[in-house]
Design an enzyme around this catalytic site. Structure first.
Site, PDB file in Angstrom:
ATOM      1  N   LYS A 186       0.831  -1.201   0.000  1.00  0.00           N
ATOM      2  CA  LYS A 186       0.000   0.000   0.000  1.00  0.00           C
ATOM      3  C   LYS A 186       0.871   1.259   0.000  1.00  0.00           C
ATOM      4  O   LYS A 186       2.081   1.186   0.253  1.00  0.00           O
ATOM      5  CB  LYS A 186      -0.940  -0.015   1.211  1.00  0.00           C
ATOM      6  CG  LYS A 186      -1.966  -1.161   1.160  1.00  0.00           C
ATOM      7  CD  LYS A 186      -2.761  -1.211  -0.144  1.00  0.00           C
ATOM      8  CE  LYS A 186      -4.063  -1.988  -0.043  1.00  0.00           C
ATOM      9  NZ  LYS A 186      -3.915  -3.437   0.110  1.00  0.00           N
TER      10      LYS A 186
HETATM   11  C1  LIG Z   1      -5.267  -4.263   0.661  1.00  0.00           C
HETATM   12  C2  LIG Z   1      -6.738  -4.071   0.679  1.00  0.00           C
HETATM   13  C3  LIG Z   1      -7.523  -4.448   1.777  1.00  0.00           C
HETATM   14  C4  LIG Z   1      -6.989  -5.255   2.904  1.00  0.00           C
HETATM   15  O1  LIG Z   1      -5.894  -4.764   3.545  1.00  0.00           O
HETATM   16  P1  LIG Z   1      -4.870  -5.757   4.307  1.00  0.00           P
HETATM   17  O2  LIG Z   1      -4.104  -4.817   5.159  1.00  0.00           O
HETATM   18  O3  LIG Z   1      -4.018  -6.409   3.254  1.00  0.00           O
HETATM   19  O4  LIG Z   1      -5.674  -6.723   5.083  1.00  0.00           O
HETATM   20  C5  LIG Z   1      -8.869  -4.133   1.771  1.00  0.00           C
HETATM   21  N1  LIG Z   1      -9.435  -3.502   0.731  1.00  0.00           N
HETATM   22  C6  LIG Z   1      -8.724  -3.151  -0.361  1.00  0.00           C
HETATM   23  C7  LIG Z   1      -9.406  -2.428  -1.475  1.00  0.00           C
HETATM   24  C8  LIG Z   1      -7.361  -3.441  -0.426  1.00  0.00           C
HETATM   25  O5  LIG Z   1      -6.668  -3.113  -1.521  1.00  0.00           O
END
Ligand SMILES: *Cc1c(COP(=O)(O)O)cnc(C)c1O
Length: 400
Positions: A186
């Site tokens: 992210k």
């Molecule tokens: C990455 C992501 C999540 C989940 O996040 P994690 O920290 O990997 O559990 C939820 N929604 C979207 C749209 C994502 O891209």
């Protein structure tokens, strides 16, 4: 895109503050921790950065969705509406809380179509979860307006759009609450981690208690063991090391977005030469987090031809119609109801009756749009050589 690209001395310094005390737990240990409360500080800074009042850190973006849904009172028998183009985590959290995910089409924002949302609201709808997919906003104002008419709360899945804004207002602050992910890919990262932001103190209090086994966190002579509880909870606590990294990463977020914007603008200029190309609709280009660059071709065939040229020139783009993690018709485990539970939950009732059946043809508008969409992830750092390579590939694609 990923914060790990610029992991540096600032993160190490924050981590050392924690290691110097040896206290990795976010609560308690008042005497030993020498005033170091990194998770608490990260929550406050993140909420303030987004221009809202409360932040609740948790273990992941998926946990953030789960905790937010729980605090909003969603449970078995309820329906939660989200979009058919998202990461699987969005609907995993909905199923995990016992509710049924209902999927809408996406429009040229590549996010929830508010007109389709209206059609999918039923008497069982308890929450609406638009996703700001690939770093750019959903039509959040329209979505919130529709939700208000029906008295349904909006939870914004902002996992991919930290730092994104519309007219200066941060994504994640338009609805009742917004969730973020700080996983390894992210925009900003804590390795694993997540956050929920809200302006609603009571909602925050419920999240804070639910994410920590129901602990009410009221100071009392028995310390943690003497705390009260209003309801059962679970453990989704973030640890101090993650909070420390988050503080350092947050301080770099605006810089990361600015760097991405520059690269994205250069790619957009090169792609503009492709005959018939058009671009993802951005609600507010100035507020774009620029983590991805998305463009549309005229047809699926045209899209495949363009991507072949790009791939042959070492600059292949992503077509999410071929990617199995982000688009509804490719979620074969959801469509077939594959689960580890022997009784088939959450796709079947405990007595074996099927609760929900998903039609692979449910979202024809999204399928057509996604089939002719190409996407480049935008790194924070891109060398001049790589940028030139992609721009050259794009100009070759413009000649077919
Ligand atoms: C990455 C992501 C999540 C989940 O996040 P994690 O920290 O990997 O559990 C939820 N929604 C979207 C749209 C994502 O891209």
């Amino acid at each position: 895109m990923p914060g790990f690209e610029i992991f540096g001395e600032e993160e190490k310094k924050e981590i050392m503050d924690v290691l110097d005390t040896g206290i990795l737990f976010r609560y308690e240990f008042g005497a030993q921790r020498k005033g170091v409360y990194k998770v608490l500080e990260f929550e406050k800074q993140f909420a303030a950065y987004c221009g809202t009042s409360f932040g609740q850190a948790v273990t992941s973006g998926t946990a953030a969705l789960k905790v937010a849904l729980a605090a909003l009172g969603v449970g078995p028998g309820d329906e939660v509406i989200t979009q058919g183009f998202t990461f699987v985590a969005t609907w995993e959290a909905i199923l995990d809380i016992g509710a049924i995910p209902v999927f809408t089409e996406v429009d040229k924002t590549l996010n929830m179509d508010p007109l389709d949302l209206e059609k999918k609201i039923t008497s069982k709808t308890r929450c609406i979860v638009p996703v700001h997919m690939l770093g750019a906003p959903a039509r959040i104002r329209e979505i919130v307006a529709v939700a208000k008419q029906h008295g349904i709360p909006v939870l914004e899945d902002t996992a991919q759009a930290a730092g994104g804004r519309i007219d200066g207002q941060h994504l994640g602050t338009f609805g009742e609450c917004g969730t973020f992910s700080f996983d390894a890919v992210k925009t900003m990262t804590t390795g694993e981690g997540g956050m929920i932001i809200t302006a609603n103190e009571e909602l925050w209090r419920t999240m804070s208690e639910y994410h920590d086994h129901g602990h009410d966190h009221v100071v009392n002579p028995g310390t943690r063991g003497g705390e009260g509880r209003r309801f059962i909870g679970f453990n989704y606590r973030m640890m101090e090391l993650q909070g420390a990294i988050g503080i350092a990463q947050l301080a770099k977020l605006d810089f990361m977005i600015a760097a991405q914007k520059k690269t994205k603008a250069a790619l957009k200029e090169a792609a503009s030469a492709i005959p018939g190309v058009s671009f993802r609709e951005l609600i507010d280009e100035a507020g774009d987090s620029a983590t991805f660059f998305c463009f549309f071709l005229e047809s699926r065939e045209h899209c495949q031809q363009v991507n072949k040229v790009l791939t042959d020139n070492k600059a292949g783009a992503i077509n999410f119609g071929e990617n199995t993690w982000h688009f509804y018709p490719r979620w074969e485990h959801l469509l077939s109801g594959a689960t580890v539970a022997k009784n088939g939950w959450p796709f079947c009732e405990p007595d074996g009756r099927r609760r929900v059946v998903y039609d692979p043809e449910l979202l024809p508008v999204s399928a057509e749009l996604i089939s002719r969409t190409l996407v480049y992830p935008i790194p924070v750092k891109m060398t001049e050589e790589r940028l030139t390579e992609i721009r050259t590939a794009l100009s070759l694609a413009a000649q077919i």
